[in-house]
Design an enzyme around this catalytic site. Structure first.
Site: not given
Ligand SMILES: Cc1cc2nc3c(=O)[nH]c(=O)nc-3n(C[C@H](O)[C@H](O)[C@H](O)COP(=O)(O)OP(=O)(O)OC[C@H]3O[C@@H](n4cnc5c(N)ncnc54)[C@H](O)[C@@H]3O)c2cc1C
Length: 310
Positions: A178, A229, A303
């Site tokens: 992560r 998480s 996280e």
């Molecule tokens: C129900 C549920 C289940 C989940 N299960 C998992 C799982 O099993 N495994 C797991 O790893 N995660 C899980 N997650 C967490 C999440 O879905 C992942 O971490 C996902 O990859 C985050 O992507 P996002 O685009 O939503 O990021 P965001 O929430 O939009 O951003 C997260 C971080 O990344 C940065 N960021 C986003 N895009 C960029 C970019 N293009 N350039 C630079 N920085 C950027 C943001 O500034 C922030 O710091 C879960 C979430 C939910 C709601």
């Protein structure tokens, strides 16, 4: 910098943006206040332009992907929130009977990209079909589940560094659990990545996707808004136990604050039961940190990224 000057820059460069924009709809928690500016760059050149402007003028900036791993403060974000709009389509770079090389833009929805690439008969992205968010967020986070992580498939990452587009070899990206160079350094913005995955058996790929989906449904809180998480699992040298076990043993399962709850179904999730505030989530996360430390001496690491003032 004066908001008027920021608006003038965005207007002058014909960037797509909105002022005083509500962020809650762009987060899976459905929580959070307004951003002063919400900008949707359409290509890497616009990303680089914005990065140079923000850095030169000390404008606070935050990159928002699918909003599935963040908590936005009730007071919102004073500055620019950038929501890359680089498209949904992946590009096949190379395809043979044995493997596929594919470039996926940061703004592609990760589960959809996982599903569509898997449907071509190549294996290794089945897990991604169950992780919400955008592909860029999954790179930053080195998203993973069920024994797989995105880093397993990454060849290189396209990013904007010092207002210039660059391609980073996977070894430069410092991926770990992560974590990545990008998570450590928010000044680097990701615009996409090239993946390589081997050919697989179509029926087995479909079976794995179905299995992962069924496991999700069985283990995750149902019909509740969350950001997944809240805490990382501790490193094995620190504790053999998962974060949820430590939270459970601290007696925190089901604890409620305002409209939010430490999920009774999966206690490493904080869920919004409706009308929840960022302050409620923050209070519950702080309670977990304090109680787990008091009962075990372990400091859990968040996280979920907290955005804005708390
Ligand atoms: C129900 C549920 C289940 C989940 N299960 C998992 C799982 O099993 N495994 C797991 O790893 N995660 C899980 N997650 C967490 C999440 O879905 C992942 O971490 C996902 O990859 C985050 O992507 P996002 O685009 O939503 O990021 P965001 O929430 O939009 O951003 C997260 C971080 O990344 C940065 N960021 C986003 N895009 C960029 C970019 N293009 N350039 C630079 N920085 C950027 C943001 O500034 C922030 O710091 C879960 C979430 C939910 C709601």
């Amino acid at each position: 910098m004066e908001p008027r000057a920021i608006g003038a820059f965005l207007d002058d460069h014909k960037l797509t943006f909105k002022r005083d924009f509500p962020l809650f709809d762009y987060t899976t928690f459905r929580i959070g206040g307004h951003a002063d500016f919400f900008v949707m760059p359409q290509n890497t050149r616009e990303l680089a332009l914005l990065q140079g402007f923000c850095r030169q003028n000390h404008v606070p900036v935050f990159i928002l992907g699918g909003g599935s791993n963040i908590l936005v403060s009730d007071a919102g974000f004073r500055g620019i929130v950038i929501h890359p709009d680089l498209g949904e389509e992946f590009r096949i770079v190379e395809q043979s009977a044995s493997h596929l090389r594919v470039f996926v833009p940061a703004s592609a929805r990760a589960p959809l990209a996982g599903k569509r690439i898997s449907a071509l008969g190549f294996q290794g992205l089945e897990f991604l079909t169950t992780i919400p968010g955008h592909f860029g967020g999954s790179i930053i986070q080195n998203a993973g589940c069920y024994g797989h992580e995105l880093t397993d498939s990454i060849v290189s990452v396209e990013a904007v560094i010092d207002a210039e587009p660059r391609i980073l070899d996977k070894r430069e990206c410092a991926f770990s659990y992560r974590n990545s160079l990008f998570k450590q350094n928010p000044a680097i913005w990701v615009s996409g990545a090239t993946l390589e995955i081997p050919a697989g058996n179509a029926a087995e790929i479909t079976a794995r996707i179905d299995d992962y989906k069924a496991r999700r449904i069985a283990s995750q809180p149902k019909n509740r808004r969350s950001a997944g998480s809240i805490f990382k699992n501790p490193a094995k040298e620190v504790s053999e136990k998962k974060a949820w076990q430590l939270i459970d043993e601290a007696g925190l399962r089901g604890v409620i604050e305002g409209g939010c709850e430490i999920s009774a179904e999966h206690c490493n999730f904080i869920v919004n039961n409706g009308g929840g505030k960022a302050a409620d989530v923050h209070a519950l996360a702080s309670l977990i940190e304090t109680k787990v430390f008091e009962t075990t001496g372990i400091r859990l690491e968040r996280e979920v990224v907290f955005v804005g003032e708390f």
